[in-house]
Design a protein around this motif. Structure first.
Motif, short mmCIF file in Angstrom:
data_model
loop_
_atom_site.label_atom_id
_atom_site.label_comp_id
_atom_site.label_asym_id
_atom_site.label_seq_id
_atom_site.Cartn_x
_atom_site.Cartn_y
_atom_site.Cartn_z
N PHE A 18 0.83 -1.21 0.00
CA PHE A 18 0.00 0.00 0.00
C PHE A 18 0.86 1.25 0.00
O PHE A 18 2.02 1.23 0.44
CB PHE A 18 -0.99 0.02 1.17
N THR A 19 0.29 2.32 -0.50
CA THR A 19 0.89 3.66 -0.48
C THR A 19 -0.25 4.65 -0.45
O THR A 19 -1.27 4.45 -1.11
CB THR A 19 1.74 3.93 -1.74
N GLY A 20 -0.08 5.71 0.28
CA GLY A 20 -1.11 6.73 0.28
C GLY A 20 -0.93 7.70 1.42
O GLY A 20 0.17 7.84 1.97
N MET A 21 -2.02 8.37 1.73
CA MET A 21 -2.01 9.42 2.76
C MET A 21 -3.05 9.11 3.82
O MET A 21 -4.10 8.57 3.52
CB MET A 21 -2.34 10.76 2.12
N GLN A 22 -2.71 9.48 5.04
CA GLN A 22 -3.66 9.36 6.13
C GLN A 22 -3.60 10.62 6.97
O GLN A 22 -2.59 11.32 7.00
CB GLN A 22 -3.39 8.11 6.97
N VAL A 23 -4.69 10.88 7.66
CA VAL A 23 -4.78 12.06 8.51
C VAL A 23 -4.16 11.74 9.86
O VAL A 23 -4.50 10.74 10.49
CB VAL A 23 -6.25 12.51 8.68
N LEU A 24 -3.22 12.59 10.27
CA LEU A 24 -2.67 12.52 11.62
C LEU A 24 -3.58 13.39 12.48
O LEU A 24 -3.58 14.61 12.36
CB LEU A 24 -1.24 13.07 11.65
N GLU A 25 -4.37 12.75 13.30
CA GLU A 25 -5.39 13.45 14.09
C GLU A 25 -4.78 14.20 15.26
O GLU A 25 -3.85 13.74 15.90
CB GLU A 25 -6.43 12.44 14.62
N GLU A 26 -5.35 15.35 15.55
CA GLU A 26 -4.89 16.17 16.67
C GLU A 26 -5.09 15.44 18.00
O GLU A 26 -4.31 15.59 18.92
CB GLU A 26 -5.65 17.49 16.68
N ASP A 27 -6.14 14.61 18.09
CA ASP A 27 -6.39 13.88 19.32
C ASP A 27 -5.85 12.45 19.25
O ASP A 27 -6.30 11.57 19.95
CB ASP A 27 -7.89 13.87 19.65
N GLY A 28 -4.84 12.24 18.40
CA GLY A 28 -4.24 10.93 18.23
C GLY A 28 -3.41 10.52 19.44
O GLY A 28 -3.40 11.20 20.47
N GLU A 50 -0.11 12.55 6.52
CA GLU A 50 1.10 11.74 6.45
C GLU A 50 1.04 10.86 5.22
O GLU A 50 0.02 10.24 4.93
CB GLU A 50 1.22 10.86 7.71
N ILE A 51 2.16 10.78 4.50
CA ILE A 51 2.28 9.82 3.41
C ILE A 51 2.99 8.59 3.97
O ILE A 51 3.85 8.70 4.85
CB ILE A 51 3.06 10.41 2.21
N GLY A 52 2.59 7.41 3.49
CA GLY A 52 3.21 6.18 3.97
C GLY A 52 3.15 5.09 2.93
O GLY A 52 2.43 5.19 1.93
N TRP A 53 3.92 4.04 3.16
CA TRP A 53 3.98 2.92 2.23
C TRP A 53 4.44 1.68 2.98
O TRP A 53 5.10 1.75 4.01
CB TRP A 53 4.96 3.22 1.09
N ARG A 54 4.06 0.55 2.45
CA ARG A 54 4.54 -0.75 2.94
C ARG A 54 4.35 -1.74 1.81
O ARG A 54 3.27 -1.82 1.22
CB ARG A 54 3.76 -1.20 4.17
N PHE A 55 5.41 -2.50 1.51
CA PHE A 55 5.37 -3.46 0.40
C PHE A 55 5.86 -4.82 0.86
O PHE A 55 6.70 -4.92 1.75
CB PHE A 55 6.27 -2.96 -0.75
N ILE A 109 -4.63 19.91 -0.14
CA ILE A 109 -3.59 19.66 0.86
C ILE A 109 -2.38 20.54 0.54
O ILE A 109 -1.93 20.59 -0.61
CB ILE A 109 -3.20 18.17 0.88
N LYS A 110 -1.88 21.22 1.56
CA LYS A 110 -0.77 22.15 1.36
C LYS A 110 0.58 21.54 1.71
O LYS A 110 1.60 21.90 1.14
CB LYS A 110 -1.01 23.41 2.18
N GLU A 111 0.59 20.63 2.67
CA GLU A 111 1.85 20.06 3.14
C GLU A 111 1.61 18.61 3.55
O GLU A 111 0.57 18.28 4.10
CB GLU A 111 2.37 20.88 4.33
N ILE A 112 2.60 17.77 3.27
CA ILE A 112 2.51 16.35 3.63
C ILE A 112 3.75 15.99 4.44
O ILE A 112 4.86 16.44 4.14
CB ILE A 112 2.40 15.47 2.37
N TYR A 113 3.54 15.16 5.45
CA TYR A 113 4.61 14.73 6.35
C TYR A 113 4.87 13.24 6.18
O TYR A 113 4.02 12.51 5.69
CB TYR A 113 4.20 15.01 7.80
N ALA A 114 6.04 12.82 6.63
CA ALA A 114 6.36 11.40 6.71
C ALA A 114 7.12 11.19 8.01
O ALA A 114 7.98 12.00 8.37
CB ALA A 114 7.20 10.96 5.52
N LEU A 115 6.80 10.12 8.70
CA LEU A 115 7.44 9.77 9.97
C LEU A 115 8.09 8.41 9.82
O LEU A 115 7.53 7.51 9.18
CB LEU A 115 6.40 9.69 11.09
N ALA A 116 9.26 8.26 10.42
CA ALA A 116 9.92 6.95 10.39
C ALA A 116 10.91 6.87 11.54
O ALA A 116 11.42 7.89 12.00
CB ALA A 116 10.66 6.75 9.06
#
Length: 187
Positions: A76-86, A97-102, A129-136
């Protein structure tokens, strides 16, 4: 059904036939090496349903990735919402957030980079969407390399609060990309 097409891939809604490979992928210790654990079959099945619901509700999400030449589900690859109350607080929340896993047999063939570029193009053309993040995890050099290849820049580091102190995956990095700049000054 949502579709994003690249030269070799289709990013799309999830099908029931994707689930067995998704389960296998999430039980593979190599695939999950930069996560604290592997996922059980039940957790993966539930996650796939939740991912598809996000796509239906938002018009985007973590799309299933299929090879155009074989029709095979590869991850999968795509975008998900990083919620403020996460589960943890970061300065960019709420955010996207953009993410992927293969699956392992599809690594080192450029699929993740190609898919991520396709998702960025989709976000530019079909969202506001104005800005996208990635976390790792800081140790996750394969993902960090993809972040760099798609034009993301390092923004910050943080200790992941859901990972125990002393764990080798505790230190994480945040990368970002400003889509407004890409829209005005495309590569």
């Amino acid at each position: 059904m949502k579709y994003i097409k690249t030269k070799r891939l289709i990013m799309r809604d999830w099908k029931q036939s994707d689930i067995p490979e998704f389960v296998r992928m999430n039980m593979d210790r190599d695939v999950r090496r930069y996560f604290p654990n592997v996922l059980s079959a039940g957790v993966s099945e539930k996650l796939a349903v939740e991912i598809q619901k996000d796509i239906e509700d938002r018009g985007f999400g973590l799309f299933a990735v299929e090879r155009r030449d074989t029709g095979e589900f590869i991850g999968f690859t795509g975008m998900q919402v990083l919620e403020e109350d996460g589960p943890f607080r970061l300065e960019m929340l709420p955010g996207i957030e953009i993410g992927w896993r293969f699956s392992k047999k599809h690594w080192n063939q450029g699929f993740a980079t190609e898919a991520a570029r396709g998702v960025l193009k989709f976000a530019e053309r079909h969202t506001d969407i104005k800005e996208i993040y990635a976390l790792a995890a800081e140790r996750n050099l394969p993902s960090i390399n993809i972040m760099k290849k798609i034009g993301m820049e390092k923004m910050d580091e943080f200790d992941h609060p859901l990972i125990v102190d002393g764990h080798s995956l505790k230190k994480h990095v945040i990368y970002h990309i400003e889509l407004e700049k890409r829209r005005r000054f495309p590569l």
